[in-house]
Design an enzyme around this catalytic site. Structure first.
Site, PDB file in Angstrom:
ATOM      1  N   CYS A  19       0.583  -1.149   0.268  1.00  0.00           N
ATOM      2  CA  CYS A  19       0.182  -0.039   0.011  1.00  0.00           C
ATOM      3  C   CYS A  19       0.963   1.199   0.053  1.00  0.00           C
ATOM      4  O   CYS A  19       1.895   1.098   0.643  1.00  0.00           O
ATOM      5  CB  CYS A  19      -0.967   0.127   1.132  1.00  0.00           C
ATOM      6  SG  CYS A  19      -1.922  -1.155   1.549  1.00  0.00           S
ATOM      7  N   ARG A  74       3.929  -0.210  -4.938  1.00  0.00           N
ATOM      8  CA  ARG A  74       3.690  -0.701  -3.467  1.00  0.00           C
ATOM      9  C   ARG A  74       2.642  -1.529  -3.420  1.00  0.00           C
ATOM     10  O   ARG A  74       2.090  -2.306  -2.274  1.00  0.00           O
ATOM     11  CB  ARG A  74       3.646   0.421  -2.420  1.00  0.00           C
ATOM     12  CG  ARG A  74       4.948   1.024  -2.251  1.00  0.00           C
ATOM     13  CD  ARG A  74       5.091   2.189  -1.402  1.00  0.00           C
ATOM     14  NE  ARG A  74       4.702   1.714   0.025  1.00  0.00           N
ATOM     15  CZ  ARG A  74       5.727   1.261   0.687  1.00  0.00           C
ATOM     16  NH1 ARG A  74       6.881   1.823   0.551  1.00  0.00           N
ATOM     17  NH2 ARG A  74       5.452   1.160   1.893  1.00  0.00           N
ATOM     18  N   TRP A 107      -2.833  -2.757  -1.659  1.00  0.00           N
ATOM     19  CA  TRP A 107      -2.641  -4.235  -1.859  1.00  0.00           C
ATOM     20  C   TRP A 107      -3.462  -4.807  -0.627  1.00  0.00           C
ATOM     21  O   TRP A 107      -3.042  -4.851   0.327  1.00  0.00           O
ATOM     22  CB  TRP A 107      -1.111  -4.577  -1.533  1.00  0.00           C
ATOM     23  CG  TRP A 107      -0.750  -5.849  -1.930  1.00  0.00           C
ATOM     24  CD1 TRP A 107      -0.347  -6.246  -3.292  1.00  0.00           C
ATOM     25  CD2 TRP A 107      -0.558  -6.840  -1.004  1.00  0.00           C
ATOM     26  NE1 TRP A 107      -0.108  -7.788  -3.314  1.00  0.00           N
ATOM     27  CE2 TRP A 107      -0.308  -8.182  -2.018  1.00  0.00           C
ATOM     28  CE3 TRP A 107      -0.839  -7.091   0.143  1.00  0.00           C
ATOM     29  CZ2 TRP A 107      -0.047  -9.393  -1.202  1.00  0.00           C
ATOM     30  CZ3 TRP A 107      -0.600  -8.390   0.735  1.00  0.00           C
ATOM     31  CH2 TRP A 107      -0.144  -9.428   0.177  1.00  0.00           C
ATOM     32  N   ASN A 134      -1.875   1.849   5.859  1.00  0.00           N
ATOM     33  CA  ASN A 134      -0.948   0.747   5.544  1.00  0.00           C
ATOM     34  C   ASN A 134      -0.706  -0.309   6.524  1.00  0.00           C
ATOM     35  O   ASN A 134      -0.229   0.311   7.775  1.00  0.00           O
ATOM     36  CB  ASN A 134       0.323   1.334   4.842  1.00  0.00           C
ATOM     37  CG  ASN A 134       1.126   0.166   4.240  1.00  0.00           C
ATOM     38  OD1 ASN A 134       0.847  -0.883   4.033  1.00  0.00           O
ATOM     39  ND2 ASN A 134       2.319   0.854   3.723  1.00  0.00           N
ATOM     40  N   GLY A 135      -0.796  -1.393   6.679  1.00  0.00           N
ATOM     41  CA  GLY A 135      -0.312  -2.392   7.597  1.00  0.00           C
ATOM     42  C   GLY A 135      -1.575  -3.291   8.076  1.00  0.00           C
ATOM     43  O   GLY A 135      -2.610  -3.291   7.424  1.00  0.00           O
ATOM     44  N   GLU A 154      17.076 -17.532  -8.880  1.00  0.00           N
ATOM     45  CA  GLU A 154      16.724 -16.037  -9.226  1.00  0.00           C
ATOM     46  C   GLU A 154      16.105 -16.138 -10.522  1.00  0.00           C
ATOM     47  O   GLU A 154      15.030 -15.261 -10.898  1.00  0.00           O
ATOM     48  CB  GLU A 154      17.932 -15.163  -9.166  1.00  0.00           C
ATOM     49  CG  GLU A 154      17.823 -13.940  -9.384  1.00  0.00           C
ATOM     50  CD  GLU A 154      16.591 -12.943  -8.638  1.00  0.00           C
ATOM     51  OE1 GLU A 154      16.324 -13.576  -7.438  1.00  0.00           O
ATOM     52  OE2 GLU A 154      16.299 -12.028  -9.014  1.00  0.00           O
ATOM     53  N   LYS A 183      12.585 -14.811 -11.389  1.00  0.00           N
ATOM     54  CA  LYS A 183      11.927 -13.863 -12.387  1.00  0.00           C
ATOM     55  C   LYS A 183      11.036 -14.186 -13.414  1.00  0.00           C
ATOM     56  O   LYS A 183      10.061 -13.351 -13.751  1.00  0.00           O
ATOM     57  CB  LYS A 183      13.551 -13.291 -12.920  1.00  0.00           C
ATOM     58  CG  LYS A 183      14.386 -12.556 -12.365  1.00  0.00           C
ATOM     59  CD  LYS A 183      13.955 -10.872 -11.901  1.00  0.00           C
ATOM     60  CE  LYS A 183      13.132 -11.129 -10.704  1.00  0.00           C
ATOM     61  NZ  LYS A 183      13.822 -10.816  -9.371  1.00  0.00           N
ATOM     62  N   GLU A 238       7.533 -14.813 -11.683  1.00  0.00           N
ATOM     63  CA  GLU A 238       6.853 -13.445 -11.066  1.00  0.00           C
ATOM     64  C   GLU A 238       6.342 -12.606 -12.058  1.00  0.00           C
ATOM     65  O   GLU A 238       5.315 -11.965 -11.963  1.00  0.00           O
ATOM     66  CB  GLU A 238       7.630 -12.880 -10.115  1.00  0.00           C
ATOM     67  CG  GLU A 238       8.781 -12.086 -10.238  1.00  0.00           C
ATOM     68  CD  GLU A 238       9.228 -11.256  -9.252  1.00  0.00           C
ATOM     69  OE1 GLU A 238       8.686 -10.786  -8.330  1.00  0.00           O
ATOM     70  OE2 GLU A 238      10.491 -11.310  -9.147  1.00  0.00           O
ATOM     71  N   HIS A 269      17.954 -36.409  -9.023  1.00  0.00           N
ATOM     72  CA  HIS A 269      17.344 -36.906  -7.929  1.00  0.00           C
ATOM     73  C   HIS A 269      15.632 -36.579  -7.917  1.00  0.00           C
ATOM     74  O   HIS A 269      15.104 -36.572  -6.826  1.00  0.00           O
ATOM     75  CB  HIS A 269      17.835 -36.369  -6.553  1.00  0.00           C
ATOM     76  CG  HIS A 269      19.363 -36.531  -6.246  1.00  0.00           C
ATOM     77  ND1 HIS A 269      19.576 -38.123  -6.180  1.00  0.00           N
ATOM     78  CD2 HIS A 269      20.620 -36.032  -6.415  1.00  0.00           C
ATOM     79  CE1 HIS A 269      21.047 -38.001  -5.729  1.00  0.00           C
ATOM     80  NE2 HIS A 269      21.427 -36.780  -6.311  1.00  0.00           N
ATOM     81  N   LYS A 276       5.651  -4.320  -4.175  1.00  0.00           N
ATOM     82  CA  LYS A 276       7.165  -4.166  -4.287  1.00  0.00           C
ATOM     83  C   LYS A 276       7.843  -4.424  -2.846  1.00  0.00           C
ATOM     84  O   LYS A 276       8.802  -5.342  -2.661  1.00  0.00           O
ATOM     85  CB  LYS A 276       7.744  -2.743  -4.579  1.00  0.00           C
ATOM     86  CG  LYS A 276       9.054  -2.406  -4.679  1.00  0.00           C
ATOM     87  CD  LYS A 276       9.791  -3.382  -5.744  1.00  0.00           C
ATOM     88  CE  LYS A 276      11.188  -3.067  -5.697  1.00  0.00           C
ATOM     89  NZ  LYS A 276      11.976  -4.110  -6.391  1.00  0.00           N
TER      90      LYS A 276
HETATM   91  O1  M6R Z   1      12.730  -5.161  -0.243  1.00  0.00           O
HETATM   92  P1  M6R Z   1      13.270  -6.607   0.070  1.00  0.00           P
HETATM   93  O2  M6R Z   1      14.504  -7.008  -0.812  1.00  0.00           O
HETATM   94  O3  M6R Z   1      13.294  -7.283   1.326  1.00  0.00           O
HETATM   95  O4  M6R Z   1      12.140  -7.709  -0.916  1.00  0.00           O
HETATM   96  C1  M6R Z   1      12.408  -9.133  -0.846  1.00  0.00           C
HETATM   97  C2  M6R Z   1      11.167  -9.777  -1.346  1.00  0.00           C
HETATM   98  O5  M6R Z   1       9.984  -9.416  -1.080  1.00  0.00           O
HETATM   99  C3  M6R Z   1      11.670  -9.389  -3.163  1.00  0.00           C
HETATM  100  O6  M6R Z   1      13.072  -9.752  -3.476  1.00  0.00           O
HETATM  101  C4  M6R Z   1      10.725  -9.976  -4.085  1.00  0.00           C
HETATM  102  O7  M6R Z   1      11.010 -11.466  -3.859  1.00  0.00           O
HETATM  103  C5  M6R Z   1      10.931  -9.565  -5.574  1.00  0.00           C
HETATM  104  N1  M6R Z   1       9.477  -9.368  -6.093  1.00  0.00           N
HETATM  105  C6  M6R Z   1      11.444 -10.319  -6.365  1.00  0.00           C
HETATM  106  O8  M6R Z   1      11.883  -9.949  -7.463  1.00  0.00           O
END
Ligand code: M6R
Length: 611
Positions: A2, A27, A73, A99-100, A484, A488, A491, A507, A606
């Site tokens: 948010c 956000r 969000w 927010n929260g 990673e 990517k 997501e 395995h 984010k």
């Molecule tokens: O802000 P942070 O690095 O703590 O965030 C951690 C994860 O939420 C963040 O890396 C998330 O996995 C991304 N969307 C990955 O691209």
């Protein structure tokens, strides 16, 4: 999660708030709303993005010099018009954005219902704004006092902005575990979840701390504790330009951020490597350095991409400094009763510096007496303030939800820390130390070379954009990169993908391989090259499609793989910094070709500021 924006001053508040919400949309983006405290205290809100909100307010009399907005969000209640913020109180005295999560909202709601309060939404925020109103009317106190008293009754997290229709010359903001920044202008003030909406108006900001309450009018800004004690605000100057938060001609923030990596890595080591390249200085570790040098164990805590950077950090610190390292998901660590010692060093890695699980894990580690350090990108973020010391990555604002340049900056910091500790612990010889620093300095140039092959990566993306699954394999430093790469892809393109250590394939995952399975194999020439070659043969023997990331001029794998993506050679220790770049570009192009919203993928936000 948010985004909150508030404004009070002499300008029309609506464009300030709406533009601010656009800056914060990364956000959260499932609904949006705005309220200006003009004569009718109207609230405009809807399910969808800020652009949908703009359509709602088009033609409506949204005018006034004081107002606030929210981009959501969802936590409590599905994304719909009613659950969108702002929320007004039952009798109309208060309007709030939040927010929260208010954890005891159920109990409070029941009490308020008994007092005759009715609720329009399913949100915890409506409970909070009604609680404020209930206290305001029952105890006949000022709005500010009602807010403070209400907050003593809630459990959970909040970044909160409140307007009182009876006191239309001030806004009240409060924070607990959910960030808020106050921007200080000339006879105007701004409130936001982070500094990005403020930078075009002012560079002077105050970051609220937990339990701070700010009372902001056009001429004055007062900071208090929730218990009503006055505080001296600490004013910081933002090191941020408007250009840093624009797309600068790129189609998406993600693409811009991928392309920024040669510069951002440069910024990460700027001023930290001596001009003679014979030393590393990390000022934020100054006080912790003696403990770090003696450390018997380092525990890295983080989430998502930052966790992948942590895995690379484990290999780097063990290789170069010979300190045992454990890497934990912050969300697991905080709940699993971990064994912690006073002489443990805990390193929290986070781009945003606001991730709720990482923050909670930090608090747990601090309670046990461990030294806790941070590797954060966002200056002034909660994690950077909650830790005993640390290193900023200085990658610049990362706005695309998929993390790219933050990862390479985090790995760069971990590489510098490992070199520094290796030297301090007399593990690395002087000549090797200098040679590694020189190689690290070469990384930005090598990333430029990879980026110049963007069109080629785009062509491969076109070939596999309709695949249903992908497998990513790597060994050693390339294993976290495989994870990673898979993250990517899933997501932003919603294609199922898994990352595995290449040797684990036999395995289980090998059962998945057939002529429809693209397998991205990270195969730079390093210590496990021959093993990777065998893995590629195993995949080919089962008709899998091999897309290999290889070093320039590797004719052996070229013969075997279906496609090769060539990257320059570097020392194995730094290979994650290069091998990740083609994977970022591959995911980006596949997602664009599948018409996905690259910068704002579905269901994501984010900064994950709720657990
Ligand atoms: O802000 P942070 O690095 O703590 O965030 C951690 C994860 O939420 C963040 O890396 C998330 O996995 C991304 N969307 C990955 O691209």
């Amino acid at each position: 999660m948010c985004g909150i924006v508030g404004y009070i001053g002499y300008r029309e508040a609506c464009p300030v708030v709406v533009n601010g919400l656009k800056r914060l949309e990364y956000r959260g983006y499932d609904s949006a709303g705005i309220s200006l405290l003009n004569t009718d205290a109207g609230i405009y809100k809807c399910k969808g993005k800020v652009s949908d909100l703009e359509k709602v307010i088009e033609g409506n009399p949204v005018s006034g010099n004081m107002g606030m907005g929210h981009t959501r969000w969802a936590t409590h209640g599905e994304p719909n018009d009613m659950n969108a913020h702002p929320h007004s109180s039952f009798k109309g005295h208060f309007i709030a954005v939040h927010n929260g999560i208010i954890e005891n909202y159920g109990k409070l709601k029941k009490r308020l219902k008994e007092e005759g309060y009715d609720f329009k939404s399913e949100t915890d925020t409506e409970v909070l704004v009604n609680l404020i109103e209930y206290i305001y009317l029952k105890w006949e106190v000022e709005a500010e006092t009602a807010v403070r008293l209400a907050l003593t009754k809630v459990e959970g997290a909040y970044g909160l902005v409140v307007m009182c229709t009876d006191e239309n010359d001030k806004m009240i903001a409060a924070r607990k575990s959910s960030p808020l920044v106050i921007g200080i202008g000339e006879r105007e003030y701004f409130i936001a979840s982070d500094a990005t909406p403020l930078v075009e108006y002012t560079k002077n900001v105050v970051f609220l701390n937990d339990d701070d309450v700010a009372i902001v009018s056009r001429d004055e800004f007062t900071l208090k504790t929730i218990e009503n004690d006055r505080l001296d605000p600490e004013i910081h100057e933002l090191d941020l330009e408007v250009g840093d938060i624009d797309k600068n001609g790129y189609d998406h923030f993600m693409l811009k951020e991928i392309f920024e990596q040669s510069r951002s890595i440069h910024d990460t080591f700027r001023g930290r490597i001596t001009p003679e390249m014979d030393g590393i200085r990390l000022g934020g570790l100054y006080h912790a350095l003696p403990s770090l040098v003696k450390a018997k164990r380092i525990i890295i805590i983080s989430c998502g991409t930052s966790w992948h950077a942590g895995l690379v950090g484990e290999y780097l610190l063990e290789d170069m400094a010979r300190i045992p390292v454990e890497v934990e998901y912050a969300s697991e660590f905080r709940y699993r009763n971990p064994v912690l010692y006073k002489d443990d060093i805990v390193i929290a890695i986070s781009q945003s510096g606001e991730t709720a699980d990482t923050l909670a894990a930090i608090k747990l580690a601090k309670e046990s007496g461990a030294t806790v350090l941070g590797i954060c990108n966002v200056v002034g973020s909660s994690i950077s303030r909650e830790t005993h010391g640390g290193v900023y990555t200085h990658a610049g604002p990362e706005i695309g939800v998929a993390s790219t340049k933050a990862f390479t900056a985090q790995v760069t910091v971990l590489a510098m820390m490992s070199l520094l500790l290796g030297r301090e612990r007399n593990v690395i010889e002087d000549t090797e130390y200098v040679s590694l620093i020189k190689e690290l300095r070469e990384i930005p140039g090598k990333i430029e070379t990879i980026l110049s092959l963007n069109d080629e990566f785009k062509r491969f993306a076109g070939l596999y954009k309709d695949a249903l699954n992908f497998l990513y394999l790597g060994r050693g430093y390339c294993f976290p990169v495989a994870l990673e790469g898979a993250l990517k892809l899933k997501e932003i393109s919603y294609i199922h993908a898994e990352g595995y250590p290449a040797a684990e394939m036999k395995h289980g995952p090998i059962a998945l391989i057939d002529e429809n399975m693209p397998v991205v194999v990270l195969s730079p020439k390093n210590g496990s090259y021959d093993k990777i070659v065998s893995n590629i043969q195993e995949i080919k023997a089962r008709k899998g499609i091999v897309i290999a990331v290889v070093n320039e001029g590797d004719n052996v794998i070229k013969e075997m793989a279906d496609h090769v993506l060539e990257i320059p050679k570097t020392r194995e220790l730094f290979s994650a910094l290069l091998t990740v770049v083609p994977l970022q570009l591959l995911s980006y192009h596949i997602a664009v070709m599948r018409d996905c919203n690259v910068d704002q993928p579905r269901n994501l936000a984010k900064a994950v500021t709720v657990e």
